[in-house]
Write a protein that holds these residues in place. Structure first.
Motif, short mmCIF file in Angstrom:
data_model
loop_
_atom_site.label_atom_id
_atom_site.label_comp_id
_atom_site.label_asym_id
_atom_site.label_seq_id
_atom_site.Cartn_x
_atom_site.Cartn_y
_atom_site.Cartn_z
N LEU A 19 -8.85 15.80 -23.54
CA LEU A 19 -8.78 14.77 -24.58
C LEU A 19 -10.15 14.66 -25.22
CD1 LEU A 19 -6.65 11.84 -23.09
CD2 LEU A 19 -5.94 13.61 -24.70
N LYS B 293 -7.56 13.62 -13.14
CA LYS B 293 -6.48 14.41 -13.72
C LYS B 293 -6.55 14.53 -15.25
CE LYS B 293 -3.08 14.01 -10.04
NZ LYS B 293 -1.68 13.67 -9.67
N THR B 294 -7.59 14.02 -15.89
CA THR B 294 -7.74 14.18 -17.34
C THR B 294 -9.21 14.42 -17.66
OG1 THR B 294 -5.95 12.59 -17.73
CG2 THR B 294 -7.36 13.15 -19.60
N ALA C 256 -6.69 7.72 -21.92
CA ALA C 256 -6.21 8.64 -20.91
C ALA C 256 -5.26 7.95 -19.94
CB ALA C 256 -7.38 9.26 -20.16
N LYS D 41 -1.95 7.37 -21.61
CA LYS D 41 -1.21 8.62 -21.69
C LYS D 41 -0.56 8.95 -20.36
CE LYS D 41 -1.72 13.35 -23.42
NZ LYS D 41 -1.07 14.04 -22.31
N CYS D 42 -1.30 8.73 -19.29
CA CYS D 42 -0.76 8.99 -17.95
C CYS D 42 0.41 8.06 -17.63
CB CYS D 42 -1.87 8.83 -16.92
SG CYS D 42 -1.36 9.20 -15.23
N ASP E 262 -1.49 18.57 -22.43
CA ASP E 262 -2.18 18.18 -21.21
C ASP E 262 -3.60 18.75 -21.17
OD1 ASP E 262 -0.27 16.55 -19.84
OD2 ASP E 262 0.90 18.37 -19.47
#
Length: 280
Positions: free
Chosen positions: A234, A3-4, A272, A275-276, A231
């Motif tokens: 990164l 997801k990132t 990451a 962040k999530c 979003d």
């Protein structure tokens, strides 16, 4: 990463060709990369498409950034250089050009109308070519402020947040509070702030350490990123070698390149993940 998407900058410091770096990044786990502009950008994009990597952005040359604020032959040459970058991005389907508004530490900050007009030529051309321009926080905050205000109505102009520059060149000022609503790119790295006691800033303050090796509060940093609603990919911009007269990055050179890139990926994954978690 789940997801990132994670991105790493190529670098002359790595001692292998850019195509070799791109392949190494992919093998390590990164999904994307960015490069400084050079005459081989078409080769890099061809490789990226072949192996399924994302060419996240091109970084425009910055040695002539101060000349953009002047008039005459030097200013015209600087504009021409920037336009070449825009056209290459458009031709090669690279969506983003990162631009330094200024370079220099000794001059009194003096944004000019000529500079706004020169950058305006680049912004207008980028609009026609469907390329976004991300102005990065570097030294000379008034130049960034002037450009962000001048082009606030331009939907192809945004902000690139360099977390390390915030600590040194911007003396810890919260740049996301100023421009986070227009954030379209990141250059994530750690830093030790301004070394000089009276606050004189120099380019050797800009260390580009791995996240966690400096003074940045990453819980706060990722919280601020989330507050901006960012979003996107990164992107990490990290240095393997120390600046002249400094030793902070020397420990990285004790690693093999594969070990260093692997450590870059591990730190990127940690940011990451933080962040999530902060979004939950």
């Amino acid at each position: 990463m789940y997801k990132t998407r994670l991105c790493l900058s190529t670098s002359e410091e790595f001692g292998i060709s850019v195509p070799e770096q791109i392949k190494l990044f992919q093998e390590t786990g990164f999904e994307a990369f960015f490069t400084m502009w050079d005459e081989n950008v078409a080769e890099y994009q061809a490789l990226a498409k072949d192996i399924g990597m994302i060419y996240q952005s091109v970084h425009a040359p910055f040695s002539n950034s101060a000349k953009m604020w002047s008039v005459g032959d030097e200013a015209e040459a600087a504009v021409k250089e920037m336009l070449t970058c825009v056209k290459d991005c458009s031709k090669l389907d690279i969506p983003l050009l990162v631009v330094h508004p200024y370079i220099g530490f000794d001059e009194v900050e003096n944004p000019t109308e000529a500079g706004v007009q020169n950058f305006g030529i680049v912004v207008d051309e980028a609009k026609k070519e469907d390329v976004k321009i991300a102005f990065e926080n570097v030294e000379g905050e008034m130049y960034l402020k002037t450009l962000m205000e001048a082009f606030q109505a331009c939907d192809n102009v945004g902000f690139c947040w360099d977390s390390g520059h915030e600590q040194c060149y911007n003396r810890g000022e919260d740049m996301l509070a100023l421009y986070g609503n227009r954030l379209i790119a990141t250059h994530l790295n750690d830093n030790l702030g301004v070394r000089d006691y009276v606050g004189k800033i120099t380019w050797i303050d800009d260390l580009h350490l791995l996240p966690g090796d400096g003074i940045i509060n990453w819980n706060d940093a990722v919280s601020r990123l989330n507050k901006c609603g960012f979003d996107g990919i990164l992107t990490f911009e990290l240095n393997m070698r120390s600046k002249p007269g400094r030793v902070e990055n020397d420990k990285y050179e004790k690693l093999s390149l594969k070990e260093y890139i692997s450590e870059c990926y591990a730190r990127a994954c940690k940011i990451a993940s933080m962040k999530c978690e902060a979004r939950r």
